[in-house]
Design a protein around this motif. Structure first.
Motif, mmCIF file in Angstrom:
data_model
loop_
_atom_site.group_PDB
_atom_site.id
_atom_site.type_symbol
_atom_site.label_atom_id
_atom_site.label_comp_id
_atom_site.label_asym_id
_atom_site.label_seq_id
_atom_site.Cartn_x
_atom_site.Cartn_y
_atom_site.Cartn_z
ATOM 1 N N THR A 1 0.943 -1.189 0.053
ATOM 2 C CA THR A 1 -0.091 0.112 0.017
ATOM 3 C C THR A 1 0.755 1.290 -0.039
ATOM 4 O OG1 THR A 1 -1.704 -1.058 1.313
ATOM 5 C CG2 THR A 1 -1.943 1.235 1.142
ATOM 6 N N LYS B 1 1.214 5.491 -0.750
ATOM 7 C CA LYS B 1 0.441 6.876 -0.895
ATOM 8 C C LYS B 1 0.447 7.580 -2.387
ATOM 9 C CE LYS B 1 -0.413 8.044 4.181
ATOM 10 N NZ LYS B 1 -0.022 9.065 5.138
ATOM 11 N N GLU C 1 -4.496 6.509 0.063
ATOM 12 C CA GLU C 1 -3.652 5.052 -0.076
ATOM 13 C C GLU C 1 -4.054 4.333 -1.243
ATOM 14 O OE1 GLU C 1 -4.204 2.852 3.561
ATOM 15 O OE2 GLU C 1 -2.398 4.244 4.495
#
Length: 528
Positions: free
Chosen positions: A40, A42, A48
């Motif tokens: 994950t 950003k 995210e």
């Protein structure tokens, strides 16, 4: 093997459906890829996003971007026909004129135009990322090739590729506002983490390569930076691509890969406008987008892969791998290799794609038709036995490099390099690796030097190959297996080495010769 990062949602949109992580992992495995990791990250907005880390083959340049990956997977699943890449026929072709002055720096340039392209932020980011991946991978960090992309509507051909003294090249570089000379650019980017590694490629050259348009606007200073004037944006519709290179073959592969991947965003998908290159009076058209045909036999393919498929089934499997195939009247298979598959250079590469399309897990395990009993080579068996015996005598085994410097085997051993039958490395990268070792002792001495802080005594040995020049062999050199031992203490310890020698000769059943004859071993003084 390189790993690419692909945003999951963008990939799912390109594939036309949503996959669970397990489903996509299985699809990758069936296609010969590996879903290495799911992370994950950003995005630019702070949100995210799930990113897939996918491991691909080092020679599959067509899979380095989401466009090529999605296209290959769709064809593999029979959800898309194999694209046909074509060259358009413009009324007036853009032209790149090569000045002889670049021959001493970066002699080749190829180009292409993508007309009526529609960019989104995701497409733009993928376009830039693919260039970076090609620079790092195929182009060997821009040493073999480097790409420049420009908004064609802001510049005017014909374009001139030439080399000029650094002080004579002045322009506003990408993402800068001030005009600088190329010499000033070298100072500016000497602290830039991204561009700093590429500066040595041309920094010490008396002239730098540069590309101008017909109005003397600088397009780029390859392989360092493009000009701010012609930079592409999300509003760019027509993209001019130039690729300068020291290796023309690599340059053509880079160009083919870039235009075939992103021509799908043109108003007429998979149609590329060629560019004319004039060099030393010869005119060439790029990109070539060359298709070629290989002919294979089903019998040989079946024998190598370990399957039992007919010509029609094999042709169908190959078509799933973007290799359009058809069965001929004599049951041979004609395989068409597109310009995206530069990794296919031999029929064995085609057989590998048959195995992937068939599925490695679907290949039946068979007992080999020929039964053999394996055993060590006698020299290796003897070496292992001696290693154990010397270790039992209290010595520690060392493993040293097979390559060393000329001084290691000559000056430091008080010998002349001309008198040593050493095999020299042609263009060594470092001074430490200039020749293949002709003796094990220099490596052991360097080991002692690096371990002087260890408690004494040091007792080390090595059993390994040395390389000696030999004109009587097919390759001009031969390997010899040597044993070397070293005792390092405040006293000479001659009796320690003497005792080890006697033990080795005892194990090898070589008697001691009191009369110094060839029937056994004996000691004699040496000035070595």
């Amino acid at each position: 093997m390189p790993t690419i990062s692909v945003k999951r949602d963008i990939l799912h949109d390109a594939l036309g459906r949503t996959y669970t992580e397990q489903e996509f992992d299985e699809l990758c495995f069936e296609f010969g890829l590996e879903l290495d990791e799911v992370v994950t990250e950003k995005n630019d907005d702070g949100k995210e996003e799930i990113v897939y880390k996918i491991e691909i083959g080092a020679n599959r340049y067509d899979l380095l971007c989401v466009e090529g990956l999605a296209r290959a997977l769709l064809v593999f699943q029979n959800k898309m026909k194999i694209p046909k890449y074509e060259l358009s026929k413009p009324g007036k072709m853009e032209r790149l004129e090569v000045d002889p002055s670049v021959l001493q720096v970066r002699p080749h340039v190829v180009g292409a135009v993508l007309r009526n392209v529609t960019f989104t932020k995701e497409r733009y980011d993928s376009f830039i990322e693919l260039q970076d991946k090609l620079h790092q991978n195929l182009a060997r960090k821009r040493t073999l090739a480097s790409v420049g992309t420009h908004d064609l509507d802001t510049i005017k051909g014909p374009f001139r590729y030439m080399a000029r003294p650094p002080a004579d090249i002045k322009f506003v570089p990408l993402n800068q506002t001030k005009e600088l000379s190329s010499a000033e650019l070298m100072d500016l980017y000497s602290t830039d983490s991204h561009l700093k590694p590429y500066l040595p490629i041309i920094r010490d050259s008396p002239v730098y390569p540069v590309i101008y348009d017909s109005n003397n606007v600088v397009l780029s200073l390859p392989p360092i930076i493009n000009g701010e004037h012609s930079k592409i944006t999300l509003k760019t519709r027509n993209v001019f691509i130039e690729c300068t290179c020291t290796d023309l073959t690599k340059g053509k592969i880079v160009l083919d890969t870039l235009v075939t991947m992103f021509s799908q965003y043109s108003d007429t998908p998979f149609v590329i406008e060629p560019v004319e290159t004039v060099s030393q009076g010869e005119t060439s058209i790029y990109p070539s987008l060359k298709y070629r045909t290989e002919t294979i036999r089903a019998e040989k393919c079946n024998n190598l892969v370990g399957v039992n498929q007919g010509p029609k089934e094999i042709a169908k499997l190959l078509s799933k791998m973007c290799l359009e195939s058809k069965v001929n009247a004599d049951d041979s298979i004609s395989v068409t290799i597109p310009p995206t598959r530069h990794d296919v250079i031999h029929p064995c590469d085609i057989y590998e794609d048959v195995a992937i399309a068939y599925g490695y897990n679907n290949i039946t395990k068979l007992t080999p038709g020929t039964l053999t009993v394996a055993q060590q080579l006698p020299i290796n068996k003897l070496t292992d036995q001696l290693r154990e015996a010397v270790a039992q005598s209290g010595f520690t085994e060392a493993l040293t490099f097979s390559l060393c410097s000329r001084d290691d085997v000559a000056a430091k051993m008080r010998k002349k390099i001309e008198d040593i039958p050493a095999v020299h490395i042609g263009n060594p990268k470092t001074l430490e690796f200039q020749v293949a070792r002709t003796a094990l002792l220099p490596g052991l001495l360097k080991t002692v030097q690096a371990n002087r802080n260890m408690p004494l005594p040091l007792k080390i040995f090595e059993i390994s190959d040395v390389v000696l020049k030999d004109g009587g062999t097919e390759v001009g050199a031969r390997n010899e297996r040597h044993l070397s031992a070293l005792f390092y203490n405040k006293t000479s310890g001659f009796e320690i080495i003497h005792g080890l020698l006697d033990r080795i000769m005892q194990l090898l059943e070589v008697p001691r010769s009191e009369k110094k004859s060839s029937s056994g071993y004996y000691l004699e003084t040496s000035e070595d």
